[in-house]
Design a protein around this motif. Structure first.
Motif, short mmCIF file in Angstrom:
data_model
loop_
_atom_site.label_atom_id
_atom_site.label_comp_id
_atom_site.label_asym_id
_atom_site.label_seq_id
_atom_site.Cartn_x
_atom_site.Cartn_y
_atom_site.Cartn_z
N ARG A 15 -12.07 -13.21 -5.97
CA ARG A 15 -12.70 -11.98 -6.45
C ARG A 15 -12.60 -10.88 -5.41
O ARG A 15 -12.32 -9.72 -5.73
N ARG A 16 -12.81 -11.21 -4.16
CA ARG A 16 -12.75 -10.23 -3.09
C ARG A 16 -11.33 -9.67 -2.93
O ARG A 16 -11.14 -8.47 -2.71
N TRP A 17 -10.34 -10.54 -3.08
CA TRP A 17 -8.95 -10.11 -2.99
C TRP A 17 -8.62 -9.10 -4.10
O TRP A 17 -7.98 -8.07 -3.85
N ILE A 18 -9.07 -9.38 -5.32
CA ILE A 18 -8.85 -8.45 -6.43
C ILE A 18 -9.55 -7.12 -6.14
O ILE A 18 -8.98 -6.04 -6.38
N ALA A 19 -10.76 -7.16 -5.61
CA ALA A 19 -11.48 -5.93 -5.29
C ALA A 19 -10.72 -5.10 -4.27
O ALA A 19 -10.59 -3.87 -4.42
N PHE A 20 -10.21 -5.73 -3.23
CA PHE A 20 -9.46 -4.99 -2.21
C PHE A 20 -8.22 -4.34 -2.82
O PHE A 20 -7.88 -3.20 -2.48
N HIS A 21 -7.55 -5.05 -3.71
CA HIS A 21 -6.34 -4.48 -4.31
C HIS A 21 -6.66 -3.25 -5.15
O HIS A 21 -5.98 -2.23 -5.04
N GLU A 22 -7.69 -3.34 -5.98
CA GLU A 22 -8.00 -2.21 -6.85
C GLU A 22 -8.56 -1.03 -6.05
O GLU A 22 -8.26 0.13 -6.37
N VAL A 23 -9.35 -1.30 -5.01
CA VAL A 23 -9.85 -0.20 -4.18
C VAL A 23 -8.70 0.43 -3.40
O VAL A 23 -8.75 1.63 -3.07
#
Length: 322
Positions: free
Chosen positions: A170-178
């Motif tokens: 989940r954190r990896w996805i958040a970093f990508h979208e941000v």
């Protein structure tokens, strides 16, 4: 996916309605074919999304040396929420073709178009993990002109299927979208740049022509967008993530024939090539001149790499960051 319910929704759309696509039926059919999934999140999970986005913003600002704000609209969605958020986007993009494009056998065309877009949104709703949405071609300005979405049931399902830690994934996805929010935040002109190329390409199609330059410029800009996000991920994420990328790529290359056909139809293979080509460009620039020099791509539109420069980044360095 309940295909029968979806087909019923499409068949129930009025053949006498205006436009070549019944967007209300698209939404209803896509949702009928898609399990919404659960949003039964624990307090720790909700706090996790908030801290992931906050940490991503802080780390990406430090790495890229650019200032940006995350969108006011940040939503943890189920699949139906995501479909609702994107029906209007598809509608905006297709509107010129609906209003001015050629129509043969309008009743039949309307049903086919409606069914096609319902299947597209259903497929994407079942597979999208996160999305930074700049709301291209939207009317108006202000704080609601972009959004950040996380499709929680898909994130949790894919983390389980890949056998990876859910909070880390989940954190990896958040970093990508941000990372995408960082690009559009650092380059206020970027949305307009993409919109004008998109509009030129669509207007040409309406006239029965193909504006290759517009689509080439759009592809080049999106390659820069995807590649720069990959660079920031490389430098800002808390830990090495090669295992996540490898497992996710293997999953995307698998699947049945319908899934493979859908990915080809939607150009998802092209998006992967954009990631890879753009990442090679920006990693080279960052290794030679640093991330701050690579971030100069967002100073103004003329700093975007040309198609040739993407493959020979030394030329971009000589032109923009000597």
């Amino acid at each position: 996916m309940n295909i029968l319910r979806s087909v019923w929704r499409v068949a129930d759309s009025s053949s006498n309605g205006k436009g070549s696509i019944d967007w209300a039926a698209v939404s209803a059919a896509a949702k009928a074919a898609t399990d919404p999934g659960s949003l039964d999140l624990s307090t720790a999970d909700r706090d996790g999304y908030a801290s992931d986005v906050r940490d991503a913003r802080e780390r990406l600002q430090a790495v890229a040396e650019v200032e940006f704000d995350v969108p006011e609209v940040i939503e943890v969605q189920n699949r139906h929420h995501w479909i609702d958020a994107n029906v209007e986007t598809f509608h905006r993009i297709m509107l010129p073709l609906e209003e001015h494009g050629p129509t043969v056998l309008p009743g039949i065309t309307r049903a086919i178009n409606t069914g096609t877009f319902a299947l597209v949104l259903s497929f994407l709703g079942n597979n999208v993990l996160g999305q930074y949405d700049p709301l291209l071609l939207a009317d108006g300005d202000g704080d609601d002109d972009h959004g950040l979405y996380f499709v929680e049931p898909n994130i949790r399902r894919v983390a389980h299927s890949l056998d990876v830690d859910y909070p880390r994934f989940r954190r990896w996805i958040a970093f990508h979208e941000v990372s995408h929010a960082a690009e559009f935040g650092a380059a206020p002109w970027l949305s307009t740049h993409l919109e004008t190329r998109m509009e030129r390409g669509i207007d040409a199609l309406v006239e029965g022509d193909l504006d290759r330059d517009a689509f080439r410029e759009l592809d080049t800009a999106m390659t820069a967008v995807e590649g720069y996000a990959e660079l920031l991920m490389d430098r800002a994420f808390d830990e090495e993530y090669g295992d996540l990328r490898r497992k996710l790529d293997e999953r995307r290359q698998g699947g049945g024939p319908i899934a493979k056909l859908a990915r080809r139809f939607l150009g998802l293979g092209l998006k992967r090539r954009q990631y890879e080509r753009g990442a090679r460009f920006f990693r080279y620039v960052a290794d030679k001149r640093g991330v701050a020099a690579a971030s100069r791509v967002w100073d103004h539109p003329e700093n975007l790499p040309t198609d040739d420069e993407l493959d020979v980044p030394e030329r971009w360095i000589a032109r923009v960051s000597p």
